[in-house]
Every structure is written in C-alpha cells, then in structure tokens.
Motif scaffolding. Sequence first.
Motif, PDB file in Angstrom:
ATOM      1  N   ILE A  48       0.826  -1.212   0.000  1.00 17.71           N
ATOM      2  CA  ILE A  48       0.000   0.000   0.000  1.00 17.71           C
ATOM      3  C   ILE A  48       0.856   1.255   0.000  1.00 17.71           C
ATOM      4  O   ILE A  48       0.663   2.154  -0.841  1.00 17.71           O
ATOM      5  N   ASN A  49       1.801   1.353   0.926  1.00 14.53           N
ATOM      6  CA  ASN A  49       2.642   2.560   0.935  1.00 14.53           C
ATOM      7  C   ASN A  49       4.040   2.301   0.394  1.00 14.53           C
ATOM      8  O   ASN A  49       4.916   3.161   0.533  1.00 14.53           O
ATOM      9  N   ASN A  50       4.256   1.116  -0.192  1.00 18.52           N
ATOM     10  CA  ASN A  50       5.578   0.881  -0.801  1.00 18.52           C
ATOM     11  C   ASN A  50       5.779   1.848  -1.969  1.00 18.52           C
ATOM     12  O   ASN A  50       4.830   2.315  -2.592  1.00 18.52           O
ATOM     13  N   GLY A  51       7.017   2.147  -2.230  1.00 20.13           N
ATOM     14  CA  GLY A  51       7.326   3.137  -3.258  1.00 20.13           C
ATOM     15  C   GLY A  51       7.354   4.558  -2.728  1.00 20.13           C
ATOM     16  O   GLY A  51       7.656   5.496  -3.462  1.00 20.13           O
ATOM     17  N   LYS A  52       7.035   4.721  -1.437  1.00 19.55           N
ATOM     18  CA  LYS A  52       7.072   6.034  -0.800  1.00 19.55           C
ATOM     19  C   LYS A  52       8.093   5.992   0.327  1.00 19.55           C
ATOM     20  O   LYS A  52       8.099   5.050   1.116  1.00 19.55           O
ATOM     21  N   PRO A  53       8.949   6.995   0.434  1.00 17.08           N
ATOM     22  CA  PRO A  53      10.020   6.958   1.441  1.00 17.08           C
ATOM     23  C   PRO A  53       9.485   6.920   2.868  1.00 17.08           C
ATOM     24  O   PRO A  53       8.393   7.410   3.157  1.00 17.08           O
ATOM     25  N   GLY A 131      -0.512  -9.227   2.318  1.00 19.74           N
ATOM     26  CA  GLY A 131      -0.150  -8.517   1.098  1.00 19.74           C
ATOM     27  C   GLY A 131       1.306  -8.728   0.736  1.00 19.74           C
ATOM     28  O   GLY A 131       2.005  -9.546   1.333  1.00 19.74           O
ATOM     29  N   TYR A 132       1.783  -7.963  -0.249  1.00 21.49           N
ATOM     30  CA  TYR A 132       3.192  -8.043  -0.639  1.00 21.49           C
ATOM     31  C   TYR A 132       3.569  -6.795  -1.420  1.00 21.49           C
ATOM     32  O   TYR A 132       2.711  -6.076  -1.945  1.00 21.49           O
ATOM     33  N   ASN A 133       4.860  -6.547  -1.505  1.00 16.44           N
ATOM     34  CA  ASN A 133       5.359  -5.374  -2.221  1.00 16.44           C
ATOM     35  C   ASN A 133       5.674  -5.660  -3.673  1.00 16.44           C
ATOM     36  O   ASN A 133       5.384  -4.849  -4.551  1.00 16.44           O
ATOM     37  N   THR A 134       6.323  -6.777  -3.939  1.00 15.76           N
ATOM     38  CA  THR A 134       6.752  -7.080  -5.307  1.00 15.76           C
ATOM     39  C   THR A 134       6.457  -8.527  -5.658  1.00 15.76           C
ATOM     40  O   THR A 134       6.401  -9.396  -4.791  1.00 15.76           O
ATOM     41  N   PHE A 135       6.288  -8.766  -6.954  1.00 19.54           N
ATOM     42  CA  PHE A 135       6.077 -10.107  -7.490  1.00 19.54           C
ATOM     43  C   PHE A 135       7.099 -10.340  -8.592  1.00 19.54           C
ATOM     44  O   PHE A 135       7.341  -9.465  -9.428  1.00 19.54           O
ATOM     45  N   ALA A 136       7.698 -11.515  -8.594  1.00 15.67           N
ATOM     46  CA  ALA A 136       8.661 -11.875  -9.638  1.00 15.67           C
ATOM     47  C   ALA A 136       8.461 -13.345  -9.997  1.00 15.67           C
ATOM     48  O   ALA A 136       8.005 -14.142  -9.171  1.00 15.67           O
ATOM     49  N   SER A 137       8.792 -13.713 -11.220  1.00 13.32           N
ATOM     50  CA  SER A 137       8.622 -15.104 -11.634  1.00 13.32           C
ATOM     51  C   SER A 137       9.695 -15.498 -12.638  1.00 13.32           C
ATOM     52  O   SER A 137      10.251 -14.660 -13.356  1.00 13.32           O
ATOM     53  N   THR A 138       9.978 -16.791 -12.662  1.00 12.64           N
ATOM     54  CA  THR A 138      10.856 -17.401 -13.655  1.00 12.64           C
ATOM     55  C   THR A 138      10.129 -18.626 -14.207  1.00 12.64           C
ATOM     56  O   THR A 138       8.957 -18.848 -13.902  1.00 12.64           O
TER      57      THR A 138
END
Length: 235
Positions: A48-53, A131-138
């Motif tokens: 929700i507030n990720n990406g903000k300092p 929740g989570y901040n980032t999603f990545a996949s391979t």
Amino acid sequence: MRAFLHVICILVTLFSVGANSAIIDNTSFEQGSFIDTETGLAWMDFGINNGKPFNYVSSRLGSSDEFFGWRLPTSTEVYALWSNLANLENVEADIENLNQYGEGQFLARDNNSRVIGGDDTVWDHAFNAIGYNTFASTDFVERTNGIGFFMGDNGLASVSFSDAKDTHGGWFTFHDELKIRDDAAYSDFFLNLAHENYSTMLVREVKVSEPATIGALIIGLIFMCYHRQKFQLSY
C-alpha cells in the motif's frame, strides 16, 4: 451424561484452539490491513505505501493526510508482530536462527514441497493475509516479497518476507523466508528512498473478539439448560 461431558470437552478444545494467536485479514479500514490477534493490533498491508520513502510516510499521519488513523509502531510492537507471525515456538521451520543479526533478530526458512504448485510452508496461511510489495517469476518459481521499515533500537530497521511457489516441480527446492534486522544495516540514505521493494510499517488499534470468552459463555449456557432440563424431569 457421559456423552454430554464429551461434547463439552470438544467445545473447550475448539475454543482453546480458536483463542491461539493468528494473523488474519482485516477489511475494517479504507486501506487493507491484517490483524495480529495476540496483540489486537491492525497493521497496514504490504503493497500500500511501498514506493514512498519512510520520511514521507511518517509525515503523512495527520488528520488531513492520506494515512490518518495510522501511526508508526514501536520497535517492541514490530518484534512482537514478526515473532507471532513466525510462530517458531509452535512450528518447525527447516532453518531457525533466532539471533542471526542480534538478540531477537531472527532468520527463518522453510521449504516448499518439490511439486508443481508447491506452496505449503508453515507460514503460507499468514502470507495470504499480509499482502506483498513485489512479485517476480521465472520458469521455475513465482515469488512475492515484502520489506517493511520501522525505527528500531539501532536506527532504521526492517522486517522482511519472501513467499515462493514452485511452478515446475521436482528440479529445485524453493524456500520461504522471514527475518527481522535491527543491526544498523540501513544508512540514512534509506530514509528518503522511494522504491517499490520497501514499505513503512504502520499500525493502529482495533478490537478483536475473544473466542475463549465467547466459548465460555456458550458452555455456561449449555450447562444451565442441561441442569434446568434435568430438574424438570425429576418432577
């Protein structure tokens, strides 16, 4: 009578289990959140507030600001949350280093099953709520991650998690991870860093129902009804 007492024992057991601490989803507020039932505190979801300092978020808690109603947690509250989420006293993770980065600053890992869709560590029920901040996949794995900043005993500190899901099966073992770091690992540079990997931990009070109390009331009512019926039959 024996059957009746057996039912009472089952009810006591069920409500005792229900009273244990848990991390549960919460939709009571405008922003998504989760509740630690052990402390009765609600925490803002990761993502929700990720990406903000950190400095920006901490300056936007006033009555007319976007995070009104929330506050910065104490280090004690964050330690308690992450300890309750990890629940290392009651689960057996594959790796448990309780003081990896200092006293109470643990690193824990637990392996997923090596099957397609393997996503079954001891923490997955909690990960589904926060929740989570980032999603990545391979080609082999999908992974959600979250890092949350808080002001610790040694300056800026963090909790973090990584939740893996095996999408191939059989070749590799993918683990989930939890850790808390309050060992002066972050310089002041991170206070004003805006990056999607990083959230600021925010908390607020919320009332949580007490399953054990409710259970005790229900059991008491059952006993009253039973004795009343027994008294009436005796006449």
